[in-house]
Design an enzyme around this catalytic site. Structure first.
Site, mmCIF file in Angstrom:
data_model
loop_
_atom_site.group_PDB
_atom_site.id
_atom_site.type_symbol
_atom_site.label_atom_id
_atom_site.label_comp_id
_atom_site.label_asym_id
_atom_site.label_seq_id
_atom_site.Cartn_x
_atom_site.Cartn_y
_atom_site.Cartn_z
ATOM 1 N N LYS A 27 2.471 10.399 8.581
ATOM 2 C CA LYS A 27 1.948 9.832 9.837
ATOM 3 C C LYS A 27 2.653 10.411 11.065
ATOM 4 C CE LYS A 27 -0.034 5.632 7.866
ATOM 5 N NZ LYS A 27 -1.448 5.444 8.124
ATOM 6 N N THR B 95 0.472 24.106 -3.952
ATOM 7 C CA THR B 95 0.269 25.398 -3.279
ATOM 8 C C THR B 95 0.988 25.453 -1.933
ATOM 9 O OG1 THR B 95 -1.891 25.573 -4.298
ATOM 10 C CG2 THR B 95 -1.441 27.049 -2.439
ATOM 11 N N PHE C 244 0.854 -1.195 0.000
ATOM 12 C CA PHE C 244 0.000 0.000 0.000
ATOM 13 C C PHE C 244 0.887 1.241 0.000
ATOM 14 C CE2 PHE C 244 -2.454 3.515 1.605
ATOM 15 C CZ PHE C 244 -3.604 3.416 0.842
ATOM 16 N N ASP D 2 9.298 3.351 1.141
ATOM 17 C CA ASP D 2 8.144 4.108 1.642
ATOM 18 C C ASP D 2 8.028 3.883 3.151
ATOM 19 O OD1 ASP D 2 5.758 5.257 2.248
ATOM 20 O OD2 ASP D 2 4.545 4.044 0.887
HETATM 21 O O1 PSZ Z 1 -7.274 3.252 3.673
HETATM 22 C C1 PSZ Z 1 -6.329 4.062 3.616
HETATM 23 O O2 PSZ Z 1 -6.262 5.023 2.833
HETATM 24 C C2 PSZ Z 1 -5.161 3.833 4.508
HETATM 25 S S1 PSZ Z 1 -5.238 2.824 5.819
HETATM 26 C C3 PSZ Z 1 -3.606 2.993 6.171
HETATM 27 C C4 PSZ Z 1 -3.016 3.829 5.313
HETATM 28 C C5 PSZ Z 1 -3.902 4.330 4.372
HETATM 29 N N1 PSZ Z 1 -1.699 4.060 5.334
HETATM 30 C C6 PSZ Z 1 -1.133 5.106 4.585
HETATM 31 C C7 PSZ Z 1 0.111 4.887 3.808
HETATM 32 C C8 PSZ Z 1 1.029 3.868 4.125
HETATM 33 O O3 PSZ Z 1 0.814 3.042 5.153
HETATM 34 C C9 PSZ Z 1 2.176 3.722 3.334
HETATM 35 C C10 PSZ Z 1 3.188 2.664 3.643
HETATM 36 N N2 PSZ Z 1 2.384 4.543 2.295
HETATM 37 C C11 PSZ Z 1 1.533 5.532 1.979
HETATM 38 C C12 PSZ Z 1 0.387 5.735 2.714
HETATM 39 C C13 PSZ Z 1 -0.521 6.854 2.342
HETATM 40 O O4 PSZ Z 1 -0.531 7.810 3.350
HETATM 41 P P1 PSZ Z 1 -1.765 8.798 3.536
HETATM 42 O O5 PSZ Z 1 -2.907 7.960 4.041
HETATM 43 O O6 PSZ Z 1 -1.285 9.799 4.523
HETATM 44 O O7 PSZ Z 1 -2.063 9.383 2.225
#
Ligand code: PSZ
Length: 499
Positions: A355, A379, A215, A324
């Protein structure tokens, strides 16, 4: 200074700086030390979600989709590792806003940062940072992101969230790849014109390699590299880019070295084959993206050998390598960055974060710095107020030796999990982790889900990942006493499941 005078001064500053009620200021001010104001344990007084949560969910449903809402929270009354909800329940939080709370709720150092008069304008004004940065921007970056940069990485770009950090990190790789392909020469007029209408040569047919069950985010580029749930993907025309299995290793890793090495070697070969396949069909692979621990996909761990192998392949082929660290960065593994456990002989090209870092962004090697302004841009490109808070987080991590503390708590947590695994071998397996970033598997999805629901009834909030895993995503202030609170309730829940 007496405690009362100190609190009064803090009160005045907080009231001056932010528009919150007297009651909220008092709630915040009477918390001189994180360990003094945390509750001793959970308190459950209603079902969760309780009646007030349900009422608010109904109201919110009139405005937006509420399918993902668990319960409404009372952040004024949440402290340290304990999350309060609007019905007066107080839960030990092992999931921490999807792994994004470094110092617990309402940490005094963060409240202090908000209350400092010299931070006032940082919280009130949100500049377009890429064009009009404030005078203290360089020093704030140096005190925070630069001071904790992964080894070998000296440039950093702030962003808003994890997804846009990954997305822009991938763009930095594509740009470097094409610049190399042009031998460092400027793009042709044809490229400048064709890119506007999504055609080659300005819009080249390149791809990115990612791993099954990974992910990386939800925008189209990051989504093309995410493969954990249909909910993220359905109905979107993402490109067909190369995907390879993530190693399926046996735990504990140190007891299955030979078998795991065979699996990882096989996958490294598959990576090379997949790159050849896509290069041959004209979708040249510009980079590889990988999580140091595959989190959403089920807390899958691989060994340093695998990550070193990916670094070697990308270096050999002139490709970019992104690690990542959105979910793994900022100390939870006992090192500031999880990939520091891998002892890579050459650092990654890009490391994305968000995070617990409070701001999104990515580190890059200087060779990945774009030549022109406005190419990695939007922006806000981040938010200086988050950097002001991160400044305190980094200070507390250092002053309170939180990386060492995470190691101690992590070992204690893992040994507790191993005990539970031996006590309930029909239900639990595969205890694994680094620091407090741990997980354990259940024999079935139903049992995992039932255990989580029963834990919540006992005031412990947990998170799932993959089909059968329970994952631990605590604050950096999670201590052995919190492990005890959890383990006692976990044992109860498991003994009921075992009947
Ligand atoms: O359902 C969702 O959109 C979720 S549940 C957990 C996440 C997103 N994690 C975010 C995440 C991550 O764990 C890794 C390894 N890379 C990128 C992301 C994306 O981060 P956000 O959510 O801040 O865009």
């Amino acid at each position: 200074m007496s405690v009362t005078r100190g609190i009064n001064r803090l009160l005045r500053n907080v009231k001056k700086s932010v528009n919150i009620s007297e009651r909220q200021v008092l709630a915040l001010a009477y918390q001189p030390n994180v360990n003094d104001f945390e509750p001793n344990g959970p308190r459950v007084v209603t079902d969760i979600p309780g009646p007030r949560s349900k009422q608010l969910i109904e109201q919110l449903d009139q405005i937006q989709n509420v399918g993902a809402v668990h319960f409404f929270c009372d952040y004024d009354n949440s402290h340290g590792n304990y999350l309060a909800d609007v019905d007066g329940n107080v839960m030990l939080d092992l999931f921490t806003q999807i792994s994004s709370v470094p110092l617990g709720y309402n940490h005094p150092a963060l409240i202090n940062a908000v209350s400092k008069p010299e931070n006032l304008s940082t919280f009130v004004n949100r500049p377009a940072l890429g064009v009009y940065p404030p005078a203290d921007w360089v020093s704030r970056l140096q005190n925070t992101l630069v001071s904790v940069a992964p080894p070998g990485m000296n440039h950093v770009q702030t962003m808003a969230c994890g997804t846009c950090s990954v997305e822009h990190g991938m763009k930095a790789v594509f740009m470097k790849f094409m610049s190399d392909a042009r031998g460092g020469m400027p793009p042709s007029q044809e490229a400048l014109e064709s890119c506007i209408i999504n055609k080659a040569p300005g819009s080249p047919s390149l791809s990115f390699l990612s791993f099954n069950n990974s992910f990386h985010g939800r925008t189209m580029g990051a989504l093309a590299c995410s493969h954990s749930k249909w909910l993220h993907k359905l109905d979107f025309p993402v490109p067909d880019w190369p995907i390879v299995r993530f190693p399926n290793l046996k735990y504990p890793l140190e007891e299955n070295v030979v078998e795991n090495r065979t699996e990882e070697s096989k996958i490294l070969e598959e990576v090379e084959d997949k790159i050849d396949e896509y290069n041959k069909k004209g979708q040249t692979v510009a980079g590889i993206i990988v999580e140091p621990v595959q989190c959403e996909g089920g807390d899958k761990f691989a060994t340093p050998y695998f990550f070193q192998g990916l670094r070697d392949i990308t270096n050999k082929r002139g490709m970019g390598f992104i690690i990542d660290e959105v979910q793994t960065g900022c100390g939870a593994t006992g090192k500031f960055w999880a990939h520091e456990h891998f002892n890579l002989t050459d650092s990654p090209d890009i490391v994305s974060f968000s995070k617990k870092m409070l701001t999104g962004g990515f580190y890059k090697k200087v060779t990945f710095k774009p030549k022109e302004g406005h190419r990695i841009f939007n922006t806000w490109v981040g938010d200086p107020s988050k950097i002001a808070l991160l400044e305190e987080v980094v200070k507390v991590i250092r002053e309170d030796n939180l990386l060492d503390s995470v190691k101690v708590t992590g070992e204690y947590l893992m040994s507790g999990l191993f005990n539970m695994q031996s006590k309930y071998p029909g239900i639990l397996s595969n205890t694994r982790g680094l620091g407090t970033l741990c997980a354990i598997d259940f024999n079935t999805t139903d049992n995992r889900d039932k255990a989580m629901a029963d834990l919540r009834k006992k005031g412990v909030h947990t998170g799932a990942c993959g089909p059968t895993s329970l994952r631990f995503r605590t604050t950096l202030l999670f201590k052995t006493k919190h492990v005890d609170v959890f383990m006692e309730r976990f044992d109860d829940v498991l003994s009921q499941l075992n009947k």
